[in-house]
Design a protein around this motif. Structure first.
Motif, PDB file in Angstrom:
ATOM      1  N   GLU A 182      -1.193   0.976   6.101  1.00 40.11           N
ATOM      2  CA  GLU A 182       0.130   1.453   5.680  1.00 40.11           C
ATOM      3  C   GLU A 182       0.760   0.384   4.797  1.00 40.11           C
ATOM      4  OE1 GLU A 182       2.487   4.039   8.365  1.00 40.11           O
ATOM      5  OE2 GLU A 182       1.365   3.023   9.946  1.00 40.11           O
ATOM      6  N   LEU A 183       0.249   0.295   3.572  1.00 42.49           N
ATOM      7  CA  LEU A 183       0.575  -0.831   2.704  1.00 42.49           C
ATOM      8  C   LEU A 183       1.149  -0.354   1.374  1.00 42.49           C
ATOM      9  CD1 LEU A 183       0.410  -3.910   2.328  1.00 42.49           C
ATOM     10  CD2 LEU A 183      -1.924  -3.612   1.502  1.00 42.49           C
ATOM     11  N   THR A 184       2.249  -0.999   0.977  1.00 41.89           N
ATOM     12  CA  THR A 184       2.893  -0.705  -0.297  1.00 41.89           C
ATOM     13  C   THR A 184       3.165  -2.002  -1.042  1.00 41.89           C
ATOM     14  OG1 THR A 184       3.996   1.255   0.611  1.00 41.89           O
ATOM     15  CG2 THR A 184       4.886   0.350  -1.440  1.00 41.89           C
ATOM     16  N   VAL A 185       2.841  -2.003  -2.330  1.00 41.09           N
ATOM     17  CA  VAL A 185       3.183  -3.131  -3.189  1.00 41.09           C
ATOM     18  C   VAL A 185       4.513  -2.816  -3.874  1.00 41.09           C
ATOM     19  CG1 VAL A 185       2.585  -4.389  -5.294  1.00 41.09           C
ATOM     20  CG2 VAL A 185       0.840  -3.932  -3.562  1.00 41.09           C
ATOM     21  N   PHE A 186       5.470  -3.724  -3.731  1.00 39.36           N
ATOM     22  CA  PHE A 186       6.779  -3.570  -4.357  1.00 39.36           C
ATOM     23  C   PHE A 186       6.848  -4.525  -5.544  1.00 39.36           C
ATOM     24  CE2 PHE A 186       7.248  -2.255   0.018  1.00 39.36           C
ATOM     25  CZ  PHE A 186       8.032  -1.117  -0.061  1.00 39.36           C
ATOM     26  N   MET A 227      -6.398   0.157  -6.321  1.00 37.08           N
ATOM     27  CA  MET A 227      -5.484   0.048  -5.187  1.00 37.08           C
ATOM     28  C   MET A 227      -5.137   1.426  -4.634  1.00 37.08           C
ATOM     29  SD  MET A 227      -3.105  -2.961  -6.827  1.00 37.08           S
ATOM     30  CE  MET A 227      -1.735  -2.755  -5.694  1.00 37.08           C
ATOM     31  N   LYS A 228      -4.812   2.354  -5.522  1.00 43.32           N
ATOM     32  CA  LYS A 228      -4.442   3.695  -5.081  1.00 43.32           C
ATOM     33  C   LYS A 228      -5.612   4.405  -4.410  1.00 43.32           C
ATOM     34  CE  LYS A 228      -0.735   4.240  -8.473  1.00 43.32           C
ATOM     35  NZ  LYS A 228      -0.262   4.913  -9.712  1.00 43.32           N
ATOM     36  N   ALA A 229      -6.820   4.109  -4.874  1.00 46.12           N
ATOM     37  CA  ALA A 229      -8.009   4.695  -4.257  1.00 46.12           C
ATOM     38  C   ALA A 229      -8.185   4.219  -2.819  1.00 46.12           C
ATOM     39  CB  ALA A 229      -9.246   4.349  -5.084  1.00 46.12           C
ATOM     40  N   HIS A 230      -7.638   3.043  -2.528  1.00 48.44           N
ATOM     41  CA  HIS A 230      -7.690   2.522  -1.162  1.00 48.44           C
ATOM     42  C   HIS A 230      -6.423   2.837  -0.371  1.00 48.44           C
ATOM     43  CE1 HIS A 230     -11.069   0.154  -2.790  1.00 48.44           C
ATOM     44  NE2 HIS A 230     -11.443   0.023  -1.523  1.00 48.44           N
ATOM     45  N   GLY A 231      -5.608   3.724  -0.902  1.00 44.66           N
ATOM     46  CA  GLY A 231      -4.417   4.161  -0.178  1.00 44.66           C
ATOM     47  C   GLY A 231      -3.253   3.209  -0.265  1.00 44.66           C
TER      48      GLY A 231
END
Length: 301
Positions: free
Chosen positions: A169-173, A188-192
């Motif tokens: 459950e990871l988000t880059v800000f 990154m998006k491919a890894h959720g």
């Protein structure tokens, strides 16, 4: 100026400085530890990844360490800030903020670094508690939680690869337009891993523990932890004044024995490495103390 000439003056009395002091104290050296009492992890609630001390508070570790080092009668302590230093025929003279001078044959800088906080409300309050720098130190405690990374460009990509091991459950800000290369963003998006480009207004928290990231448009997202690589400056300018060389990233250059580029001067702890942990600081301090003692032996034998 006192007439006493110490074998070594250690500037910085946190974990690395205390470890160096213990090594030198046990080697029967006369040592002065000068400490201003401002450790960088003063807000951190628990220290981890340090055998026998896992989960202990940083302050408790430091207090116990100082008590143990103080048992060596040849180790002295001075509470204050070292502000000046110069090379002498004997070794070095160190001047404190209150104007006192101390002389020694050798020096150890265990002075640490000072982190520069982002100009975002709540960041400083959360630093070391839920706004963290190292998954090995703190990642287990927030494993599988909603986690953020405050970064952009290549740093964001490399950091997200690392943190993805601890939570999905990871988000880059990026706090503004992303400068990630398109192929890196796609990976990154491919890894959720989500990428959020909204500008951050504040980190909402309770006693330093993150609740939400609030954006300038009024929206917000819930979050338990935020990883960030903060810029820093050396906590002391004395290494630079004495001529120590620095790496391109701002760390004091040392060799494998913790020697700086200035003869007779050693450095250890956060001021020489990005691997910031209590365990690493203790190991580096112990090595610096032992190697300085060996240099004294070689000088005298």
């Amino acid at each position: 100026m006192t007439n006493k000439i110490y074998d070594a003056i250690i500037i910085g009395g946190s974990y690395s400085g205390l470890a160096a002091g213990m090594a030198l104290g046990r080697a029967l050296r006369n040592v002065l530890i000068i400490d201003s009492g401002k450790p960088c992890n003063v807000q951190t609630p628990h220290s981890h990844n340090f055998l026998t001390q896992d989960g202990e508070t940083p302050r408790a570790i430091a207090v116990k360490a100082r008590e143990q080092v103080a048992k060596y009668e040849n180790v002295e302590f001075y509470s204050g800030l070292a502000v000046g230093g110069e090379k002498t025929e004997i070794g070095f003279t160190i001047t404190t903020e209150s104007g006192e001078n101390f002389a020694s044959r050798k020096l150890i800088f265990a002075t640490g670094v000072r982190d520069i906080m982002p100009e975002i409300k709540g960041a400083a309050d959360c630093w070391g508690i839920s706004m963290i720098h190292c998954p090995y130190c703190h990642g287990y405690e927030v494993r599988n939680e909603k986690t953020g990374i405050h970064a952009n460009a290549e740093v964001a990509f490399e950091f997200s690869k690392l943190i993805n091991n601890w939570t999905k459950e990871l988000t880059v800000f990026t706090n503004g337009q992303s400068t990630l290369l398109p192929e890196k963003a796609s990976t990154m998006k491919a890894h959720g891993i989500d990428i959020n480009e909204q500008e951050i207004e504040a980190f909402e928290h309770t006693g330093g523990y993150l609740n939400k990231v609030r954006f300038k448009d009024g929206s917000s997202v819930e979050l338990k932890a935020m990883y960030v690589k903060l810029p820093f400056v050396q906590h002391s300018d004395l290494p630079e004044k004495l001529g120590c060389a620095f790496s391109e990233h701002g760390y004091i250059e040392v060799d494998k024995f913790q020697k700086t580029t200035v003869p007779g001067v050693y450095a250890c702890g956060d001021n020489v490495t990005p691997m910031r942990s209590v365990a690493n600081a203790v190991a580096a301090g112990t090595l610096a103390g032992a190697m300085l003692n060996r240099e004294l032996i070689d000088d005298d034998f």
